[in-house]
Design an enzyme around this catalytic site. Structure first.
Site, mmCIF file in Angstrom:
data_model
loop_
_atom_site.group_PDB
_atom_site.id
_atom_site.type_symbol
_atom_site.label_atom_id
_atom_site.label_comp_id
_atom_site.label_asym_id
_atom_site.label_seq_id
_atom_site.Cartn_x
_atom_site.Cartn_y
_atom_site.Cartn_z
ATOM 1 N N ASP A 94 13.533 -4.618 9.258
ATOM 2 C CA ASP A 94 14.685 -3.751 8.744
ATOM 3 C C ASP A 94 15.880 -3.680 9.802
ATOM 4 O O ASP A 94 15.674 -4.214 10.869
ATOM 5 C CB ASP A 94 14.267 -2.214 8.257
ATOM 6 N N ASP A 269 8.138 -1.921 0.051
ATOM 7 C CA ASP A 269 7.359 -1.566 1.337
ATOM 8 C C ASP A 269 7.773 -0.212 1.424
ATOM 9 O O ASP A 269 8.364 0.607 1.012
ATOM 10 C CB ASP A 269 8.169 -2.113 2.518
ATOM 11 N N CYS A 307 -14.334 -1.557 -6.698
ATOM 12 C CA CYS A 307 -13.275 -1.963 -5.743
ATOM 13 C C CYS A 307 -13.822 -2.695 -4.809
ATOM 14 O O CYS A 307 -15.046 -2.795 -4.286
ATOM 15 C CB CYS A 307 -12.866 -0.852 -4.950
ATOM 16 N N CYS A 309 -12.763 -3.907 -1.872
ATOM 17 C CA CYS A 309 -12.685 -3.888 -0.291
ATOM 18 C C CYS A 309 -13.623 -3.569 0.397
ATOM 19 O O CYS A 309 -14.851 -3.250 0.020
ATOM 20 C CB CYS A 309 -11.490 -2.824 -0.143
ATOM 21 N N CYS A 312 -15.472 -0.192 0.298
ATOM 22 C CA CYS A 312 -16.201 -0.049 -0.738
ATOM 23 C C CYS A 312 -17.457 -0.913 -0.939
ATOM 24 O O CYS A 312 -18.350 -0.473 -1.556
ATOM 25 C CB CYS A 312 -15.482 0.092 -2.038
ATOM 26 N N HIS A 338 -8.952 0.444 2.266
ATOM 27 C CA HIS A 338 -9.122 0.675 0.953
ATOM 28 C C HIS A 338 -7.761 0.795 0.268
ATOM 29 O O HIS A 338 -7.348 0.140 -0.629
ATOM 30 C CB HIS A 338 -9.958 1.978 0.600
#
Ligand SMILES: [Zn+2]
Length: 393
Positions: A94, A269, A307, A309, A312, A338
């Protein structure tokens, strides 16, 4: 081949949602996309390998923070941000404008730029549109943003207009200054206009025709009710050229991601998914849960059934709850993995829905089951974070 291209692959027939591919020197990005925020050249508590593992395609880093510490010329001496932080995928930086207004002290604005005191050590710095292009060239991100002025909320109509009218010439100066730097970097324009529909439309039209390769919508999600933010996008999107990617700056809760895509936004974002994770707020398909709550103490299954991930797949919710209660550092890492994975899986689902032309049903179904944090909870959280930040500085 040009360093930056954007190809639209499908558009929803009933909303402004679209899905496409952005090509950058460091790889491709499928849109709509969520970009994890690595403020200090680090997405807090996870490594670049872990970011890859959850499917991150692009990350954002903050110019304001990095110019003050460790300094953009130091980062340049390490070969730029990519090699400094060991992330070889696309990066967006940015302009620092937003942080100058929200963190820097003693701001003095004139036509040329803005002078402020660092929140770290009180040292004086001046940012001009030209200086920001130089700093961002040293950082070396794939996508860069020009210096802008973000009107605060609440605001006066006069302040909103003057912020916008100062920003537009700064953006043209940034375009000219960028010519002197790295051709492989892509400069996006920023649409301002606070919460005035007329100003928003005017800014979108003015910036939309300038030779930027993408457009960021700034000045939203600064404390206003969400309904007002969505209202502004309804004015902005129709004025923007269809073939340029659109980035909604600083917005990215799960529900905002889903709604924003339907209003024509491609890139999002936000620090929220990683920040709330570190405080115990974890996303599930039914909304945000607080893993600290006693209910999770005995849960042997994962945080969320199904999930995919790393957290998990390997740990019970009861163990993750214990880590947070015991203030173990591993908690932040597992919680963050996660939540980022949740956002990127949501990105995949959004893309699939747009391709299948089922986005409106997907959105309605998501919003019907996902219970977001209430405005009141969000306000309390904001106050807590603000006071933590003041103590730090
Ligand atoms: Zn998970």
């Amino acid at each position: 081949m040009p360093p930056f291209t954007f190809t639209i692959e499908a558009e929803c027939h009933n909303t402004w949602a679209r899905t496409g591919t952005i090509q950058t020197p460091h790889g491709t990005i499928q849109t709509p996309i969520f970009m994890p925020v690595g403020t200090q050249a680090s997405v807090k508590s996870v490594s670049p390998e872990e970011l890859r593992g959850v499917g991150a395609e692009i990350i954002l880093a903050n110019t304001y923070h990095l110019m003050l510490r460790p300094g953009s010329s130091l980062i340049a001496s390490f070969g730029g941000l990519h090699s400094f932080m060991h992330w070889d995928g696309p990066i967006l930086t940015d302009s620092g404008g937003f942080q100058v207004w929200s963190l820097g002290h003693l701001r003095k604005l004139n036509e040329d730029g803005v002078t402020f005191k660092s929140h770290l050590d009180g040292s004086l710095h001046t940012l001009t549109p030209e200086r920001v292009m130089e700093i961002e060239a040293e950082l070396g991100a794939d996508i860069i943003l020009p210096l802008d002025i973000c009107a605060p909320y609440p605001y006066s109509a006069a302040a909103a207009r003057s912020a916008m009218e100062n920003t537009h010439p700064w953006e043209e100066r940034a375009l000219r200054a960028k010519e002197r730097h790295r051709p492989e970097q892509t400069l996006f324009g920023i649409v301002q206009g606070a919460f005035e529909p007329d100003l928003r439309r005017e800014s979108a039209r003015t910036v939309g025709v300038l030779p930027f390769q993408g457009l960021s919508i700034g000045g939203l999600s600064v404390g206003e009710p969400k309904a007002i933010m969505w209202e502004m996008l309804k004015h902005v999107t129709p004025e923007l050229p269809r073939y340029k990617p659109r980035h909604l700056l600083g917005v990215g809760s799960p529900e905002d991601f889903v709604i924003g895509a339907g209003l024509g936004m491609d890139m999002f974002d936000c620090v929220l998914p990683t920040r709330v994770a570190r405080h115990g707020g974890l996303f599930t398909r039914y909304g945000r849960v607080n893993i600290r709550s006693a209910h999770f103490r005995t849960v042997q299954g994962p945080i969320e059934e199904g999930c995919d991930c790393y957290t998990c797949q390997h740990y019970s919710a009861g163990y993750v709850h214990h880590l947070l209660r015991a203030e173990e550092q591993l908690y932040s890492r597992l919680g963050t993995i996660h939540n980022i994975r949740f956002m990127l899986r949501l990105a995949e689902e959004l893309r699939a829905a747009i391709l299948a032309n089922t986005y409106p049903a997907f959105r309605d179904e998501f919003l019907a089951r996902y219970i977001p944090a209430s405005e009141e909870t969000r306000e309390t959280q904001r106050e807590k974070w603000k006071s933590a930040r003041t103590r730090q500085s």
